[in-house]
Write a protein that holds these residues in place. Structure first.
Motif, PDB file in Angstrom:
ATOM      1  N   HIS A 209      41.964  54.424  38.417  1.00  0.00           N
ATOM      2  CA  HIS A 209      41.915  54.472  39.880  1.00  0.00           C
ATOM      3  C   HIS A 209      42.468  55.829  40.315  1.00  0.00           C
ATOM      4  CE1 HIS A 209      42.249  53.349  44.094  1.00  0.00           C
ATOM      5  NE2 HIS A 209      43.479  53.836  44.073  1.00  0.00           N
ATOM      6  N   GLU A 211      43.253  58.577  43.542  1.00  0.00           N
ATOM      7  CA  GLU A 211      43.429  58.803  44.976  1.00  0.00           C
ATOM      8  C   GLU A 211      43.664  60.294  45.194  1.00  0.00           C
ATOM      9  OE1 GLU A 211      45.688  56.366  47.452  1.00  0.00           O
ATOM     10  OE2 GLU A 211      45.095  54.474  46.476  1.00  0.00           O
ATOM     11  N   SER A 235      40.042  62.476  52.982  1.00  0.00           N
ATOM     12  CA  SER A 235      40.667  62.054  51.729  1.00  0.00           C
ATOM     13  C   SER A 235      39.679  61.177  50.979  1.00  0.00           C
ATOM     14  CB  SER A 235      41.975  61.297  51.988  1.00  0.00           C
ATOM     15  OG  SER A 235      41.709  60.112  52.734  1.00  0.00           O
ATOM     16  N   LYS A 237      38.980  58.130  47.519  1.00  0.00           N
ATOM     17  CA  LYS A 237      39.405  57.224  46.456  1.00  0.00           C
ATOM     18  C   LYS A 237      38.231  56.990  45.509  1.00  0.00           C
ATOM     19  CE  LYS A 237      42.618  54.663  49.436  1.00  0.00           C
ATOM     20  NZ  LYS A 237      42.952  53.315  49.996  1.00  0.00           N
TER      21      LYS A 237
END
Length: 272
Positions: A209, A211, A235, A237
């Motif tokens: 994962h 970010e 931003s 993810k």
């Protein structure tokens, strides 16, 4: 009668003497020793490749537009592929290492999820949409594993960096405008499992994962189609599941790990 008693005594003495001689002549044998247990050694240097699926979203705001004008894109699946290399050391069942890698994603843009005051119109209306594309991802971090012979599970985490492109798409004109890009720092965490099919060949599955921090995506205002309201902070993810194949070698190895099962021997005692 005395002769009978004497004969019986002589016979008993002879039997006792033969029995004692048999005991003295019997050879001593130790209990069989179990063969040593050979365990796989995960220590070494490895390099490999991976391929799988990634799911990416971007979030942000058009900071010069009307308050609430958000920049957001759908989570859509993407092909993700790349290479990696690392070094690790095993102590008992614990495996500690460092790994770095690079992943590329297919170059399709994904569209807005239709959020914010302006919805899917991405401040333009008329079916226009915000779009984003994550070009590639690099990472460097640690791994902490637990091994059972040729099988190992691990956790991982560290630093990540991604190159991200954004733009606005006007479907009525089949035109993309306000294109911008930026490099984003970030972090990743995940888990995985590996199995050593051969001493040097390792197969695995890996989940990460990612970010990525918010960065300013300012299009070039000297280009037609870029206005002050198109400037945005974005931003991202990413979630990625990948199958891995790696080649491992250990230039410092002195051989396989041997866990001896031999117990200390005990001396026999003479029978009297």
């Amino acid at each position: 009668m005395k002769k009978l008693v004497l004969a019986a005594s002589i016979l008993a003495a002879s039997v006792a003497s033969a029995f004692a001689a048999d005991i003295a002549a019997r050879p001593y044998t130790k209990a069989p020793v179990a063969p040593p247990v050979i365990t796989y050694d995960w220590s070494g240097i490895y390099i490999g490749g991976a391929v799988g699926g990634g799911w990416a979203t971007t979030d942000g705001v058009l900071y010069n537009a009307f308050p609430g004008a958000l920049w957001r894109t759908d989570s859509q699946s993407r092909l993700i592929y790349g290479g990696f290399a690392g070094i690790q050391k095993q102590w008992g069942s614990l495996v500690v290492g460092i790994e770095g890698g690079w992943n590329g994603l297919d170059n399709g843009f994904n569209n807005t999820a239709g959020t914010g005051v302006f919805g899917q119109g991405c401040i333009y209306g008329g079916g226009a949409s915000c779009q984003s594309r994550i070009d590639d991802i690099g990472y460097l971090g640690g791994r902490l594993g637990y091994a059972w012979n040729r099988f190992m599970v691990y956790g991982q985490g560290g630093y990540a960096r991604a190159d991200i492109d954004t733009r606005v798409y006007l479907p009525a004109a089949n035109l993309a405008i306000a294109a911008a890009s930026a490099a984003h720092d970030g972090w990743y965490a995940g888990v995985g499992g590996e199995y050593a099919v051969l001493d040097n060949l390792v197969l695995g599955i890996d989940y990460k994962h990612y970010e990525f921090d918010s960065e300013r995506h300012n299009c070039n205002r000297a280009v037609v189609g870029c206005t002050v309201v198109d400037l945005r902070n974005v931003s991202a993810k990413v979630d990625a599941v990948m199958g891995r194949v790696s080649f491992k070698f250990n230039p410092w190895s002195t051989g396989p790990v041997v866990a001896s099962t031999e117990k200390p021997s005990t001396e026999d005692h003479d029978l009297l």
